[in-house]
Structure formats: C-alpha cells, structure tokens
Design a protein around this motif. Structure first.
Motif, PDB file in Angstrom:
ATOM      1  N   LEU A  44      47.915   7.919 -25.608  1.00 15.38           N
ATOM      2  CA  LEU A  44      48.112   6.495 -25.871  1.00 15.38           C
ATOM      3  C   LEU A  44      47.643   5.679 -24.660  1.00 15.38           C
ATOM      4  O   LEU A  44      47.912   6.030 -23.511  1.00 15.38           O
ATOM      5  N   MET A  45      46.960   4.559 -24.935  1.00 15.03           N
ATOM      6  CA  MET A  45      46.498   3.688 -23.856  1.00 15.03           C
ATOM      7  C   MET A  45      47.658   3.073 -23.079  1.00 15.03           C
ATOM      8  O   MET A  45      47.492   2.611 -21.961  1.00 15.03           O
ATOM      9  N   GLN A  46      48.841   3.061 -23.667  1.00 13.85           N
ATOM     10  CA  GLN A  46      49.957   2.442 -22.967  1.00 13.85           C
ATOM     11  C   GLN A  46      50.556   3.353 -21.891  1.00 13.85           C
ATOM     12  O   GLN A  46      51.495   2.957 -21.200  1.00 13.85           O
ATOM     13  N   ASP A  47      50.004   4.564 -21.714  1.00 10.01           N
ATOM     14  CA  ASP A  47      50.466   5.434 -20.634  1.00 10.01           C
ATOM     15  C   ASP A  47      49.843   4.922 -19.328  1.00 10.01           C
ATOM     16  O   ASP A  47      48.899   5.493 -18.774  1.00 10.01           O
ATOM     17  N   VAL A  48      50.395   3.837 -18.825  1.00 12.01           N
ATOM     18  CA  VAL A  48      49.784   3.149 -17.680  1.00 12.01           C
ATOM     19  C   VAL A  48      49.844   3.989 -16.404  1.00 12.01           C
ATOM     20  O   VAL A  48      48.987   3.861 -15.527  1.00 12.01           O
ATOM     21  N   GLN A  49      50.846   4.864 -16.282  1.00 12.33           N
ATOM     22  CA  GLN A  49      50.901   5.660 -15.057  1.00 12.33           C
ATOM     23  C   GLN A  49      49.793   6.722 -15.057  1.00 12.33           C
ATOM     24  O   GLN A  49      49.244   7.059 -14.007  1.00 12.33           O
ATOM     25  N   LEU A  50      49.420   7.243 -16.229  1.00 17.79           N
ATOM     26  CA  LEU A  50      48.287   8.157 -16.302  1.00 17.79           C
ATOM     27  C   LEU A  50      46.991   7.423 -15.987  1.00 17.79           C
ATOM     28  O   LEU A  50      46.145   7.921 -15.242  1.00 17.79           O
ATOM     29  N   LEU A  51      46.832   6.207 -16.557  1.00 17.35           N
ATOM     30  CA  LEU A  51      45.620   5.425 -16.289  1.00 17.35           C
ATOM     31  C   LEU A  51      45.507   5.108 -14.803  1.00 17.35           C
ATOM     32  O   LEU A  51      44.424   5.215 -14.209  1.00 17.35           O
ATOM     33  N   GLU A  52      46.610   4.701 -14.201  1.00 18.01           N
ATOM     34  CA  GLU A  52      46.601   4.381 -12.774  1.00 18.01           C
ATOM     35  C   GLU A  52      46.192   5.604 -11.954  1.00 18.01           C
ATOM     36  O   GLU A  52      45.382   5.509 -11.031  1.00 18.01           O
ATOM     37  N   GLN A  53      46.746   6.758 -12.295  1.00 15.44           N
ATOM     38  CA  GLN A  53      46.447   7.975 -11.552  1.00 15.44           C
ATOM     39  C   GLN A  53      44.972   8.348 -11.666  1.00 15.44           C
ATOM     40  O   GLN A  53      44.321   8.687 -10.678  1.00 15.44           O
ATOM     41  N   MET A  54      44.417   8.260 -12.878  1.00 13.98           N
ATOM     42  CA  MET A  54      43.020   8.626 -13.076  1.00 13.98           C
ATOM     43  C   MET A  54      42.074   7.617 -12.433  1.00 13.98           C
ATOM     44  O   MET A  54      41.064   7.984 -11.816  1.00 13.98           O
ATOM     45  N   GLN A  55      42.394   6.347 -12.557  1.00 10.80           N
ATOM     46  CA  GLN A  55      41.536   5.315 -11.981  1.00 10.80           C
ATOM     47  C   GLN A  55      41.561   5.370 -10.454  1.00 10.80           C
ATOM     48  O   GLN A  55      40.521   5.202  -9.800  1.00 10.80           O
ATOM     49  N   ALA A  56      42.741   5.601  -9.881  1.00 10.57           N
ATOM     50  CA  ALA A  56      42.834   5.714  -8.429  1.00 10.57           C
ATOM     51  C   ALA A  56      42.077   6.943  -7.934  1.00 10.57           C
ATOM     52  O   ALA A  56      41.400   6.906  -6.897  1.00 10.57           O
ATOM     53  N   PHE A  57      42.175   8.037  -8.685  1.00  9.13           N
ATOM     54  CA  PHE A  57      41.476   9.266  -8.296  1.00  9.13           C
ATOM     55  C   PHE A  57      39.964   9.051  -8.259  1.00  9.13           C
ATOM     56  O   PHE A  57      39.267   9.539  -7.370  1.00  9.13           O
ATOM     57  N   ASN A  58      39.451   8.298  -9.240  1.00 13.88           N
ATOM     58  CA  ASN A  58      38.013   8.018  -9.283  1.00 13.88           C
ATOM     59  C   ASN A  58      37.546   7.219  -8.069  1.00 13.88           C
ATOM     60  O   ASN A  58      36.347   7.185  -7.777  1.00 13.88           O
ATOM     61  N   ARG A  59      38.467   6.574  -7.397  1.00  9.70           N
ATOM     62  CA  ARG A  59      38.115   5.691  -6.296  1.00  9.70           C
ATOM     63  C   ARG A  59      38.637   6.183  -4.942  1.00  9.70           C
ATOM     64  O   ARG A  59      38.690   5.422  -3.978  1.00  9.70           O
ATOM     65  N   GLU A  60      39.014   7.442  -4.869  1.00 13.68           N
ATOM     66  CA  GLU A  60      39.590   7.971  -3.633  1.00 13.68           C
ATOM     67  C   GLU A  60      38.593   8.050  -2.486  1.00 13.68           C
ATOM     68  O   GLU A  60      38.979   7.998  -1.328  1.00 13.68           O
ATOM     69  N   ARG A  61      37.337   8.224  -2.799  1.00 15.18           N
ATOM     70  CA  ARG A  61      36.351   8.420  -1.740  1.00 15.18           C
ATOM     71  C   ARG A  61      35.649   7.117  -1.402  1.00 15.18           C
ATOM     72  O   ARG A  61      35.372   6.285  -2.266  1.00 15.18           O
ATOM     73  N   ILE A  62      35.378   6.947  -0.115  1.00 13.59           N
ATOM     74  CA  ILE A  62      34.543   5.841   0.334  1.00 13.59           C
ATOM     75  C   ILE A  62      33.247   6.449   0.853  1.00 13.59           C
ATOM     76  O   ILE A  62      33.183   7.647   1.139  1.00 13.59           O
ATOM     77  N   PRO A  63      32.186   5.671   0.962  1.00 20.22           N
ATOM     78  CA  PRO A  63      30.937   6.254   1.473  1.00 20.22           C
ATOM     79  C   PRO A  63      31.150   6.900   2.839  1.00 20.22           C
ATOM     80  O   PRO A  63      31.856   6.349   3.693  1.00 20.22           O
ATOM     81  N   GLU A  64      30.563   8.061   3.035  1.00 17.61           N
ATOM     82  CA  GLU A  64      30.692   8.683   4.344  1.00 17.61           C
ATOM     83  C   GLU A  64      29.802   7.953   5.338  1.00 17.61           C
ATOM     84  O   GLU A  64      28.833   7.275   4.970  1.00 17.61           O
ATOM     85  N   ARG A  65      30.135   8.084   6.604  1.00 22.27           N
ATOM     86  CA  ARG A  65      29.321   7.487   7.645  1.00 22.27           C
ATOM     87  C   ARG A  65      27.896   8.049   7.573  1.00 22.27           C
ATOM     88  O   ARG A  65      27.711   9.247   7.382  1.00 22.27           O
ATOM     89  N   VAL A  66      26.906   7.191   7.758  1.00 22.66           N
ATOM     90  CA  VAL A  66      25.527   7.658   7.772  1.00 22.66           C
ATOM     91  C   VAL A  66      25.320   8.599   8.954  1.00 22.66           C
ATOM     92  O   VAL A  66      24.608   9.596   8.866  1.00 22.66           O
ATOM     93  N   VAL A  67      25.948   8.274  10.084  1.00 26.51           N
ATOM     94  CA  VAL A  67      25.933   9.119  11.267  1.00 26.51           C
ATOM     95  C   VAL A  67      27.393   9.384  11.657  1.00 26.51           C
ATOM     96  O   VAL A  67      28.269   8.587  11.355  1.00 26.51           O
TER      97      VAL A  67
END
Length: 507
Positions: A44-67
């Motif tokens: 169900l789309m109303q499982d907001v805690q699952l959505l939050e967990q998946m969306q946050a996981f997709n955004r856990e990484r930031i670009p690594e330093r070039v150097v």
C-alpha cells in the motif's frame, strides 16, 4: 534473547527503552513487516515509513571527491609550545600552552573510495583548526611539493591518475606520457617512487602545507611561510612486496591502524613547525619561492617549532564526520593569508566550489565543518540551510545596529606586485556620484520632474523616516530642486532637517 530486545536495552540489566521513530520523530510500531492488502500483498502507498526508508536509501551516497576520495579522520588538538607572535597575530598562536581543537583527514590522492590504503600514492594531510576567529584549514599532503606549478595543468594531471576513458582502467601510458612532457613533475615523482611513497601508516608520515603562505603580525608586517608537521612516531615505510601482501589481507590497513591506535589511547603526535622567509629575501631568492614544485632549503630557512598536534578522538559516524568533512585553503584566519603561489590561488576557489557541489551549498553548517565561534554574514538560504542569520538583514550596507559590521582592524597590508599593489581600494574615493544624475534631472521638463518626484515619494515614503532623510541628502547634492521636490512630495520640511547651507549644496 532476540536482537530486538538487546537493541532496546532490555534483558541485559537495563530498563531503558529506546523507541524507534521516523525521521520526523514519530514512533514506529512495526519495522519488520510492510503494510499490505492481505498477507500476500500487494503493498500500500500509505506505508509511509517504508517509502521513507527506500527513498532515503536511494539518496545515501553523495558524489565522491574527485581527488582524495579514500580517507580517514580523527579529532585532536594543537598545543602551542613556542611563541611566534612576532610573525603572526592569529589567535591560535597567541600564547604558549594554548590548545585549539582540530579535525584531521588523511587520504590517498589518486585512488577512488574503494582504493586500498597501502597503495603507492601521495597522501592527503588536511587539518581543520576550530579557532575563535573562525576555521583555519591547512590543506596539504605528506610531500612538500607537487607535480605541477600552474593550475592549468592540474585537471589534466588528475585525469592521468584516474581511469582511461576507453578501457576504464588505470594506464601507465597516461601517467608517464604526462610526466615525461612535464619536467616540473620530477621532484614529486622522485618522492612518490621513493620509500616514502609507501608509508606504513598514516601515523608514520610527515605532513606539509606545501604551498607558501603569508603570516601577518599585529603591526601589519608580512613574512612568507611554509607549514610542516613532523611525525613524532618517526617515518616508517613498507616495500612493494609488503604493500601487496597488506592489500591482499586488508584494504583498510591505514584506517584500521589509525582508529585502533586512538581507541587504545596510543595517540599519534606531530611536531608543528614553520619556515619563514622575509619579503626582502623573497625578492633576491635564487628561484621563485612561490613555486609549488620546489622546497626551501632548511639550511637557509631552518624549521621553527610552533607546537604539537595530537589526535585523540575517533569520529562517531564516518559518513557525517569524515565523508562530509570539507577543507578549503580559502578558509584562512586573520594573521594567516595567501601568497602569489599560482596553484594556491586556484585552490582558493576550486576546493570550496567542489564542496558546494559535492556536499551542498551550506556545507559549513554541518557539525564537522561548523566553526566553533559565532558566524555572522549575509549569505542565506540554499539547500540544507538551517536558517542561519534568523530575521536579521540579508544585505549590506544596512543601517541596523545589530547587523554584522566589517572590522577594519583585521585588514591585511597591501601586497606589492611589481608596479601595482594588490589591495582593497575604496571605489567611492575620488568619484563624483552626483553631477551626472543632476545633469539628467536638469534635462527633464517640468512635468517629468514632478512625475519623478512623485514616483520616488510613492516608494520612498514606505521606508523609515531616517532612511527618507538620508536619501534626500543625495537628491539635494545632485540638484537642490530635485531634493526639494521629493521632500515636498514626502511632506518633509527640509528646513527642520538640515541647515540652509546644506540644502543648496551641489557636490
């Protein structure tokens, strides 16, 4: 005993229960089972805690330093052991015995985040000192020189250390092609392929500011300076064979060594020293003292001890405190300044710009980067801003008494550059800001003048009375009639506001 109970502090003599919540702080009743339409689903789309967990996981990484992508960090302190106030007015140096908290990030330079710590490479040695005058970032390496002296070549050099655009593997043709066409790289290449290109650990290597900087004392006198951090653990290196064996067994060897040493109380230390060159000596020196590919001879410019650097606390969260730590040579405090070093000049821009791209516009607001002193400026908003500045004005100049004001006592002396001096020159000095607006006003016919005054009064009339009076002075200086018309439109009796001699002033 279940892990869930252990996580809540139950069953092991503790009564404390830590309740799991969402990112908004709302308690979560079940974190094991998704919300579904019946036991077999669908979700169900109303499982907001699952959505939050998946969306946050997709955004856990930031670009690594070039150097400097692969790194390790720790907190510590700098203790001043010798008086150098005759060279610098920076408060970090103001008295023997003074302690300043710092954060140091070690790194490999060419390798990506998954690189092995024990690979042959230059090592980054970046320190953030949290001083009461702001953060001072000393962004250096474990070598006193670099491969290039002109920033035009920096990006090209780094490309040769990364992956070939076709094969996607590191290519010795790229590296040695560049080096063989860039003889200025020979000094650094010699260091890299010497024993010191394979330090046994981060604790067993020196650190260098590498660039030439300025030190400025309380009298506004400048000397040129180089920063050195000498390992009190001594220099310890490994061979190519030992490197290969270490990498096979442990790709995080340096990270593990640093973390475990601090955890058991074996705090690594470095002796902090400077080299000093006067401006007169620099003019007569045998080579360009701002050349990043060369060192200053110690026989002519001996090391002067400043203090002791100690690392004594490990981060609690690697991502928040090491991965998001951001260092920039542009982070300078009063008494420590830049120099004509071309590579340094470019890095003053490029590092902070890289952090704004990689971490975010407001990277300085993150705890590991945040100054320990009050921060007062006119920058606002952007991604991840925590509302710094509150309701105070976001522009300057302004007439609010409680708004941040410039502090001329911190001004650096001008820097002579041949026939000119690099300095901050008052753009209003010698400039006439009133004659041309007055001439324009006098070209208007009667109707245009009246409509101008009426339009200005309609807008200016919404400002505070003291602002109206300040602006009226400018109109009067351009043309007395200009000022009087606007004043009349505002309903202000200028004879009460200023002496008659001023109402007729014209420049």
């Amino acid at each position: 005993m279940s892990n869930a109970k252990q996580g809540n502090g139950q069953g092991n003599g503790h009564e404390r229960k830590v309740t799991l919540t969402s990112a908004e702080g709302c308690p979560i009743a079940d974190n094991q089972n998704s919300l579904t339409a019946g036991p077999r689903g669908p979700l169900l789309m109303q499982d907001v805690q699952l959505l939050e967990q998946m969306q946050a996981f997709n955004r856990e990484r930031i670009p690594e330093r070039v150097v400097h992508a692969k790194g390790s960090g720790a907190y510590g302190k700098l203790t001043i052991t010798n008086d150098i106030t005759k060279y610098s007015r920076a408060k970090i140096f103001e008295k023997v015995g003074k302690e300043t908290e710092c954060f140091l990030r070690f790194s490999t330079v060419a390798g990506e985040r998954g690189a092995a710590d024990a690979e042959r490479d230059v090592r980054g040695f970046a320190i953030k000192f949290y001083t009461e005058e702001g953060n001072w970032d000393m962004v250096g390496n474990n070598t006193p020189v670099f491969f290039v002296r002109d920033p035009y070549k920096f990006a090209h050099f780094i490309h040769t250390q990364k992956r070939d655009p076709k094969t996607n593997v590191r290519d010795m043709n790229m590296q040695w092609d560049f080096w063989s066409l860039s003889p200025e790289s020979l000094h650094q290449v010699t260091i890299l392929f010497s024993d010191r290109g394979l330090p046994a650990s981060y604790r067993h290597m020196h650190g260098f500011g590498s660039h030439t900087y300025s030190l400025i004392n309380a009298n506004g006198e400048r000397v040129w300076c180089k920063f050195h951090f000498k390992s009190k653990q001594g220099i310890k290196t490994i061979t190519d064979e030992e490197s290969a064996a270490t990498i096979a067994a442990d790709r995080e060897s340096h990270q593990r060594d640093l973390f475990e040493s601090i955890e058991k109380g074996d705090y690594p230390k470095w002796r902090f020293c400077i080299q000093v060159m006067t401006e007169a000596q620099a003019k007569q020196f045998q080579f360009n003292p701002f050349d990043l590919t060369k060192v200053w001879p110690h026989a002519e410019f001996p090391l002067i001890e400043v203090g002791e650097l100690e690392l004594n606390r490990n981060p609690e969260n690697y991502f928040a405190e090491v991965e998001q730590s951001s260092f920039s040579p542009s982070s300078l405090v009063p008494g420590i300044a830049a120099s004509p070093d071309k590579m340094l000049q470019a890095r003053l821009m490029s590092y902070a710009d890289a952090h704004r791209y990689r971490v975010g516009t407001n990277f300085q607001q993150l705890p590991v980067n945040k100054p320990r002193c009050p921060v007062m400026h006119y920058q606002r908003d952007g991604f991840m801003s925590v509302g710094q500045g509150g309701a105070s004005p976001n522009y300057e100049p302004n007439s609010y008494d409680d708004a941040p004001k410039e502090a001329p006592e911190y001004a650096e002396p001008g820097l002579p550059l041949g026939d000119v001096t690099a300095d901050r020159f008052n753009h209003r000095e010698g400039n006439d800001d009133y004659t041309q607006p007055g001439n324009l006003y006098r070209l208007f016919d009667e109707g245009q003048k009246q409509r101008l005054a009426s339009a200005i009064a309609g807008a200016l009339g919404q400002a505070r009375r003291e602002i109206q009076e300040r602006q009226l002075c400018h109109f009067f200086r351009a043309d007395p009639d200009y000022g009087k018309r606007v004043a009349d439109a505002l309903g202000i009796d200028v004879s009460e506001m200023m002496p008659e001699s001023q109402t007729g002033a014209t420049n």
